[in-house]
Design an enzyme around this catalytic site. Sequence first.
Site, PDB file in Angstrom:
ATOM      1  N   THR A  73     -15.631 -15.541  50.931  1.00 57.48           N
ATOM      2  CA  THR A  73     -16.477 -15.387  49.702  1.00 57.48           C
ATOM      3  C   THR A  73     -17.554 -15.675  49.357  1.00 57.48           C
ATOM      4  OG1 THR A  73     -15.533 -15.453  48.049  1.00 57.48           O
ATOM      5  CG2 THR A  73     -14.699 -17.213  49.415  1.00 57.48           C
ATOM      6  N   ASP A  74     -18.181 -15.164  48.175  1.00 57.47           N
ATOM      7  CA  ASP A  74     -19.012 -15.832  48.098  1.00 57.47           C
ATOM      8  C   ASP A  74     -19.074 -17.210  47.081  1.00 57.47           C
ATOM      9  OD1 ASP A  74     -17.996 -14.395  45.388  1.00 57.47           O
ATOM     10  OD2 ASP A  74     -19.885 -14.107  45.037  1.00 57.47           O
ATOM     11  N   GLU A  75     -17.364 -17.216  46.942  1.00 59.20           N
ATOM     12  CA  GLU A  75     -17.071 -18.235  45.484  1.00 59.20           C
ATOM     13  C   GLU A  75     -17.103 -20.067  46.470  1.00 59.20           C
ATOM     14  OE1 GLU A  75     -13.015 -17.622  44.342  1.00 59.20           O
ATOM     15  OE2 GLU A  75     -13.520 -15.655  43.541  1.00 59.20           O
ATOM     16  N   TYR A 128      -8.487 -21.839  46.636  1.00 62.72           N
ATOM     17  CA  TYR A 128      -8.673 -21.148  47.058  1.00 62.72           C
ATOM     18  C   TYR A 128     -10.130 -21.016  47.671  1.00 62.72           C
ATOM     19  CZ  TYR A 128     -10.047 -16.242  48.210  1.00 62.72           C
ATOM     20  OH  TYR A 128     -11.375 -15.382  48.605  1.00 62.72           O
ATOM     21  N   LYS A 163     -11.066 -20.973  51.527  1.00 64.00           N
ATOM     22  CA  LYS A 163     -12.074 -20.149  52.183  1.00 64.00           C
ATOM     23  C   LYS A 163     -13.179 -21.210  52.507  1.00 64.00           C
ATOM     24  CE  LYS A 163     -12.059 -16.152  52.758  1.00 64.00           C
ATOM     25  NZ  LYS A 163     -11.022 -16.122  53.870  1.00 64.00           N
TER      26      LYS A 163
HETATM   27  P1  NAD Z   1      -5.574  -8.999  50.206  1.00 63.24           P
HETATM   28  O1  NAD Z   1      -4.946 -10.759  49.408  1.00 63.24           O
HETATM   29  O2  NAD Z   1      -4.951  -7.922  49.653  1.00 63.24           O
HETATM   30  O3  NAD Z   1      -4.660  -8.868  51.435  1.00 63.24           O
HETATM   31  C1  NAD Z   1      -4.586 -10.265  52.439  1.00 63.24           C
HETATM   32  C2  NAD Z   1      -3.755  -9.378  53.929  1.00 63.24           C
HETATM   33  O4  NAD Z   1      -3.449 -10.743  54.292  1.00 63.24           O
HETATM   34  C3  NAD Z   1      -2.167  -8.907  53.149  1.00 63.24           C
HETATM   35  O5  NAD Z   1      -2.334  -7.844  53.768  1.00 63.24           O
HETATM   36  C4  NAD Z   1      -1.161 -10.241  53.573  1.00 63.24           C
HETATM   37  O6  NAD Z   1      -0.134  -9.468  54.022  1.00 63.24           O
HETATM   38  C5  NAD Z   1      -2.230 -10.373  54.732  1.00 63.24           C
HETATM   39  N1  NAD Z   1      -2.138 -11.901  54.873  1.00 63.24           N
HETATM   40  C6  NAD Z   1      -1.669 -12.914  54.431  1.00 63.24           C
HETATM   41  N2  NAD Z   1      -0.916 -13.841  54.998  1.00 63.24           N
HETATM   42  C7  NAD Z   1      -1.128 -13.915  56.408  1.00 63.24           C
HETATM   43  C8  NAD Z   1      -0.510 -14.356  57.654  1.00 63.24           C
HETATM   44  N3  NAD Z   1       0.243 -16.139  57.147  1.00 63.24           N
HETATM   45  N4  NAD Z   1      -0.596 -14.102  58.296  1.00 63.24           N
HETATM   46  C9  NAD Z   1      -1.059 -12.402  58.812  1.00 63.24           C
HETATM   47  N5  NAD Z   1      -1.148 -12.536  57.822  1.00 63.24           N
HETATM   48  C10 NAD Z   1      -1.590 -12.647  56.580  1.00 63.24           C
HETATM   49  O7  NAD Z   1      -7.060 -10.051  50.350  1.00 63.24           O
HETATM   50  P2  NAD Z   1      -8.189  -9.218  50.232  1.00 63.24           P
HETATM   51  O8  NAD Z   1      -8.749  -8.675  49.105  1.00 63.24           O
HETATM   52  O9  NAD Z   1      -8.430  -7.949  51.328  1.00 63.24           O
HETATM   53  O10 NAD Z   1      -9.716  -9.633  51.066  1.00 63.24           O
HETATM   54  C11 NAD Z   1      -9.643  -9.583  52.139  1.00 63.24           C
HETATM   55  C12 NAD Z   1     -10.443 -11.277  52.508  1.00 63.24           C
HETATM   56  O11 NAD Z   1     -11.603 -10.905  52.347  1.00 63.24           O
HETATM   57  C13 NAD Z   1     -10.097 -12.161  52.618  1.00 63.24           C
HETATM   58  O12 NAD Z   1     -10.257 -13.775  53.479  1.00 63.24           O
HETATM   59  C14 NAD Z   1     -10.513 -13.004  51.617  1.00 63.24           C
HETATM   60  O13 NAD Z   1     -10.542 -14.069  51.223  1.00 63.24           O
HETATM   61  C15 NAD Z   1     -11.744 -12.044  51.794  1.00 63.24           C
HETATM   62  N6  NAD Z   1     -12.741 -11.255  50.244  1.00 63.24           N
HETATM   63  C16 NAD Z   1     -12.418 -10.978  49.370  1.00 63.24           C
HETATM   64  C17 NAD Z   1     -12.462 -10.738  47.948  1.00 63.24           C
HETATM   65  C18 NAD Z   1     -12.267  -9.788  47.541  1.00 63.24           C
HETATM   66  O14 NAD Z   1     -13.289  -9.745  46.453  1.00 63.24           O
HETATM   67  N7  NAD Z   1     -11.200  -9.150  47.164  1.00 63.24           N
HETATM   68  C19 NAD Z   1     -14.498 -10.737  48.428  1.00 63.24           C
HETATM   69  C20 NAD Z   1     -15.042 -11.433  48.982  1.00 63.24           C
HETATM   70  C21 NAD Z   1     -14.366 -12.011  49.920  1.00 63.24           C
HETATM   71  O1  DAU Z   2     -15.506 -13.203  44.010  1.00 64.86           O
HETATM   72  C1  DAU Z   2     -14.774 -12.851  45.350  1.00 64.86           C
HETATM   73  C2  DAU Z   2     -13.925 -12.903  44.879  1.00 64.86           C
HETATM   74  O2  DAU Z   2     -13.393 -12.291  43.626  1.00 64.86           O
HETATM   75  C3  DAU Z   2     -13.072 -13.182  46.752  1.00 64.86           C
HETATM   76  O3  DAU Z   2     -13.120 -13.785  46.930  1.00 64.86           O
HETATM   77  C4  DAU Z   2     -11.088 -12.882  45.913  1.00 64.86           C
HETATM   78  O4  DAU Z   2     -10.485 -13.145  46.928  1.00 64.86           O
HETATM   79  C5  DAU Z   2     -11.230 -12.169  44.437  1.00 64.86           C
HETATM   80  O5  DAU Z   2      -9.807 -12.142  43.839  1.00 64.86           O
HETATM   81  C6  DAU Z   2     -12.375 -12.484  44.170  1.00 64.86           C
HETATM   82  O6  DAU Z   2     -12.085 -13.332  42.937  1.00 64.86           O
HETATM   83  P1  DAU Z   2     -11.949 -13.276  41.477  1.00 64.86           P
HETATM   84  O7  DAU Z   2     -11.655 -14.693  41.324  1.00 64.86           O
HETATM   85  O8  DAU Z   2     -13.359 -13.830  40.271  1.00 64.86           O
HETATM   86  O9  DAU Z   2     -11.989 -11.773  41.147  1.00 64.86           O
HETATM   87  P2  DAU Z   2     -10.693 -11.428  40.001  1.00 64.86           P
HETATM   88  O10 DAU Z   2     -10.034 -10.433  39.825  1.00 64.86           O
HETATM   89  O11 DAU Z   2      -9.200 -12.975  39.936  1.00 64.86           O
HETATM   90  O12 DAU Z   2     -11.429 -12.181  38.636  1.00 64.86           O
HETATM   91  C7  DAU Z   2     -12.137 -11.217  37.770  1.00 64.86           C
HETATM   92  C8  DAU Z   2     -13.259 -12.414  36.909  1.00 64.86           C
HETATM   93  O13 DAU Z   2     -12.090 -11.592  35.850  1.00 64.86           O
HETATM   94  C9  DAU Z   2     -12.666 -14.064  36.955  1.00 64.86           C
HETATM   95  O14 DAU Z   2     -13.428 -14.198  36.616  1.00 64.86           O
HETATM   96  C10 DAU Z   2     -11.549 -14.218  35.878  1.00 64.86           C
HETATM   97  C11 DAU Z   2     -11.577 -12.928  34.822  1.00 64.86           C
HETATM   98  N1  DAU Z   2      -9.954 -12.114  34.017  1.00 64.86           N
HETATM   99  C12 DAU Z   2      -9.502 -12.202  35.691  1.00 64.86           C
HETATM  100  C13 DAU Z   2      -8.078 -11.772  35.686  1.00 64.86           C
HETATM  101  C14 DAU Z   2      -6.985 -11.134  36.840  1.00 64.86           C
HETATM  102  C15 DAU Z   2      -9.425 -12.387  33.138  1.00 64.86           C
HETATM  103  O15 DAU Z   2     -10.353 -12.591  32.703  1.00 64.86           O
HETATM  104  N2  DAU Z   2      -8.381 -11.816  33.293  1.00 64.86           N
HETATM  105  C16 DAU Z   2      -7.268 -11.513  34.310  1.00 64.86           C
HETATM  106  O16 DAU Z   2      -5.946 -11.408  34.107  1.00 64.86           O
END
Ligand code: NAD
Ligand code: DAU
Length: 369
Positions: A148-150, A174, A178
């Site tokens: 992630t970019d975080e 989180y 990561k």
């Molecule tokens: P998600 O939370 O939707 O899915 C995570 C999956 O991992 C689930 O299916 C869960 O059951 C599985 N999991 C959790 N713990 C586990 C374990 N111990 N063993 C096996 N499986 C397990 O997450 P996502 O949003 O699909 O993100 C996937 C990956 O991409 C993550 O590594 C996250 O850090 C990264 N990522 C997410 C975003 C985003 O915007 N969602 C952006 C950049 C990177």
């Molecule tokens: O940047 C990549 C990341 O993006 C991934 O690594 C994470 O897994 C993914 O969850 C996401 O993280 P964020 O914290 O940016 O996503 P989220 O959807 O939780 O929130 C997006 C923005 O919106 C953040 O600034 C918080 C704000 N927010 C979120 C929720 C859930 C609100 O204002 N209200 C809300 O109820």
Amino acid sequence: MTSINSNSNSSSPLEQRQPRRLLVTGGAGFIGANFVQHWAETHPDDRIVVLDALTYAGNRSNLQSLENHANLRFVQGDICDRAAVETLLQAEEIDIIAHFAAESHVDRSILGPGAFIQTNVVGTFTLLESARHLWQNRSDVRFLHVSTDEVYGSLGPDDPAFTETTPYAPNSPYSASKAGSDHLVRAYYHTYGLPTLITNCSNNYGPYHFPEKLIPLMCINILLGKPLPVYGDGQNVRDWLYVRDHCRALDRVIHAGSPGQTYNVGGNNEVKNIDLVHIICELMDELAPSLPVRPAKDLITFVKDRPGHDRRYAIDASKIETALGWTPSVTLEEGLRQTIVWYLKHSNWWQPLLSEAYQDYYQKVYAHS
Ligand code: NAD
Ligand code: DAU
């Protein structure tokens, strides 16, 4: 390990191996399931083994469209279980690990960081150890770590976007977990020559996004006529990428990325949260046949800020664009339309996810707002 071919060309040992055999960890989650669908559509002869623990965020039905795909196997299991991981890698003769499994939600990491350290750090370590053990002397394999970019922390309004050399400065449990996993992956390349690849991507959105995240939460609350909770002053900025564009980027990195390298992936779509919520409200007003409250923007409610809330993320994706020829293909407007239409058509997918456990979580995060 033998020496590693670091050229980004199409005649690498990995390319010559057909069909390939992938292990996709977290393949029942949001991005993992979209990636499995992408890979099955674009490389139908490859074997795909999904390993997923099915935590609250994992959902078998995310892979339902592939139920009849002959080359897909689903295994419920934990990436922290070394014996199970090694048995699977060996039995399935895996040559590509695409590692998505993680605890992924920042607000949950604030409520309880333990699971994040366990899965994101210990789980990644377990996969790395298993791969190191079983892939000795092989250069025709790849370990893709999806990150992630975080990990780069928070930007000021005029700071340049994150590049691959921006120092790590994670601010939430989180992002710290990561960052820890990224460092381990890097170390396994440098120390053991494991052919690893790391991607650091911005915020994804699209189908199968769990309701706790901003975009699905807003869509679902609008449909239910519930308040739309915007944290703090709503001026935090995120960069948004349609999930299938992310999957295409990961495909390019697996095929043509140089082992040991990191690639930033982003959508060139920096938007303030409050502006994004307004866009979602307008699209919902236009696309939803009936809504409990219209205009939907009347539901917007500013609530207590997320502790340690990063102000701005922005990605410089020029490396992956130049080195691997990847660019995003879906505009934010198009992607949001497609996503909203998907949520309108799939209430049977998201309604069961609003379980009692989810309501408990919701109370904890939003009750004191
Ligand atoms: P998600 O939370 O939707 O899915 C995570 C999956 O991992 C689930 O299916 C869960 O059951 C599985 N999991 C959790 N713990 C586990 C374990 N111990 N063993 C096996 N499986 C397990 O997450 P996502 O949003 O699909 O993100 C996937 C990956 O991409 C993550 O590594 C996250 O850090 C990264 N990522 C997410 C975003 C985003 O915007 N969602 C952006 C950049 C990177
Ligand atoms: O940047 C990549 C990341 O993006 C991934 O690594 C994470 O897994 C993914 O969850 C996401 O993280 P964020 O914290 O940016 O996503 P989220 O959807 O939780 O929130 C997006 C923005 O919106 C953040 O600034 C918080 C704000 N927010 C979120 C929720 C859930 C609100 O204002 N209200 C809300 O109820």
